[in-house]
Design an enzyme around this catalytic site. Sequence first.
Site, PDB file in Angstrom:
ATOM      1  N   TRP A  99       0.829  -1.205   0.000  1.00 36.87           N
ATOM      2  CA  TRP A  99       0.000   0.000   0.000  1.00 36.87           C
ATOM      3  C   TRP A  99       0.860   1.251   0.000  1.00 36.87           C
ATOM      4  O   TRP A  99       0.497   2.262  -0.623  1.00 36.87           O
ATOM      5  CB  TRP A  99      -0.968  -0.030   1.184  1.00 36.87           C
ATOM      6  CG  TRP A  99      -1.739  -1.312   1.209  1.00 36.87           C
ATOM      7  CD1 TRP A  99      -1.719  -2.285   2.163  1.00 36.87           C
ATOM      8  CD2 TRP A  99      -2.605  -1.815   0.176  1.00 36.87           C
ATOM      9  NE1 TRP A  99      -2.509  -3.341   1.806  1.00 36.87           N
ATOM     10  CE2 TRP A  99      -3.074  -3.084   0.594  1.00 36.87           C
ATOM     11  CE3 TRP A  99      -3.037  -1.302  -1.050  1.00 36.87           C
ATOM     12  CZ2 TRP A  99      -3.945  -3.850  -0.182  1.00 36.87           C
ATOM     13  CZ3 TRP A  99      -3.902  -2.074  -1.821  1.00 36.87           C
ATOM     14  CH2 TRP A  99      -4.351  -3.320  -1.383  1.00 36.87           C
ATOM     15  N   ASP A 166      -1.038   6.867   6.429  1.00 35.39           N
ATOM     16  CA  ASP A 166      -2.092   5.895   6.166  1.00 35.39           C
ATOM     17  C   ASP A 166      -2.147   4.963   7.373  1.00 35.39           C
ATOM     18  O   ASP A 166      -1.278   4.117   7.557  1.00 35.39           O
ATOM     19  CB  ASP A 166      -1.780   5.124   4.883  1.00 35.39           C
ATOM     20  CG  ASP A 166      -2.781   4.003   4.601  1.00 35.39           C
ATOM     21  OD1 ASP A 166      -3.727   3.818   5.395  1.00 35.39           O
ATOM     22  OD2 ASP A 166      -2.599   3.301   3.586  1.00 35.39           O
ATOM     23  N   LYS A 190     -10.984  -2.248   9.067  1.00 33.18           N
ATOM     24  CA  LYS A 190     -10.094  -2.980   9.975  1.00 33.18           C
ATOM     25  C   LYS A 190     -10.505  -2.739  11.429  1.00 33.18           C
ATOM     26  O   LYS A 190     -10.835  -3.662  12.142  1.00 33.18           O
ATOM     27  CB  LYS A 190      -8.646  -2.530   9.799  1.00 33.18           C
ATOM     28  CG  LYS A 190      -8.194  -2.333   8.370  1.00 33.18           C
ATOM     29  CD  LYS A 190      -7.922  -3.623   7.656  1.00 33.18           C
ATOM     30  CE  LYS A 190      -7.272  -3.352   6.302  1.00 33.18           C
ATOM     31  NZ  LYS A 190      -6.972  -4.578   5.553  1.00 33.18           N
TER      32      LYS A 190
END
Length: 356
Positions: A99, A166, A190
């Site tokens: 990511w 992030d 999450k």
Amino acid sequence: MKKHNFYAGPSILSEYTIKNTAEAILNFADTGLSVLEVSHRSKEFQAVIDEATALVKEILEIPEGFSVLWLGGGASMQFCMIPYNFLNRKASYIDTGTWASNAIKEARLFGEVDVVASSKDANYTFIPKGWKVAEGSEYFHYTSNNTIYGTEIRVDPEVPVPMICDMSSDIFSRRIDWSKYIAVYAGAQKNLAPAGVTLAIVRDDALGHVDRQIPTMLDYRTHIKKGSMFNTPPVLPIFSALQTLRYYKQLGGLEELERRDLEKAALLYDAIDNSRMFEGTVTDPADRSIMNVCFVMKPEYKDLEKEFIDFCSERGIVGIKGHRSVGGFRASLYNALPIESVKVLVEAMKDFEYKH
């Protein structure tokens, strides 16, 4: 049979969140309507988004001068929204996983990107050390937790420029020094809510300094001005997020959440470290994630990996198959996972080792 949910995302939600969301699907706020069909402009839903925003600020201890936004598009949309709004000439990024790499790729569409370090050549099995942020960078971006590879940066880095992070898979697991940041963002699936909403927290005075024109939907100022209501927001995930935030407050906030997370991770890592059959994939224990624990069979037992997954399934343990980039196993220990589930996994590991 009770299920023990170790999926990496979408992932486990608290029973409190699921129960209250299910009730609202049938009858939201005594309106006689489902939360699935109520107007996002109604006073009942406005109360939801207002309380959810206030709880984010309270639990994360966000100071004045930051806006909390509820957006669509996932964290992947933020990979371009961040440079669109903040990158004028040059930014620094660190490459610690898939990511982070994707965020770097998008940022390069908007300006110069200095990659201060990367652990890609070692399949991201560690967090690089000793790197420096380039002079003149407008911000430094990092991914705090790498769900695929099981590494995590749990302490706010010390850099000479504003930071952006992030935090998709470890937000609400530690305190954040907001004086160092101009933006933090997180996909909800999450530690917060079902997939479909993204939390973005941006510092207001850091906006409006790029030379380019920004499309309306990709300009954070649009969503700040409209209170995340410029277009129809993802109503159901925001309602679920509110339930999770209420649950977190009832538990005792960040301090208690972090204590539980550290306890769960220590229990599982101890079992891995003392096993004759299993071993961790992260090379430096200091880099180990407390959210996503990645481990494999030692070489002499490699052919038993599928059998172990089946063995776990018989005990109600689901979602532990590792990502294809790493193989082996991945146990995700998000906030909603009870320590009892970790104990069941550890017991399964010991019983399987004894069996063989």
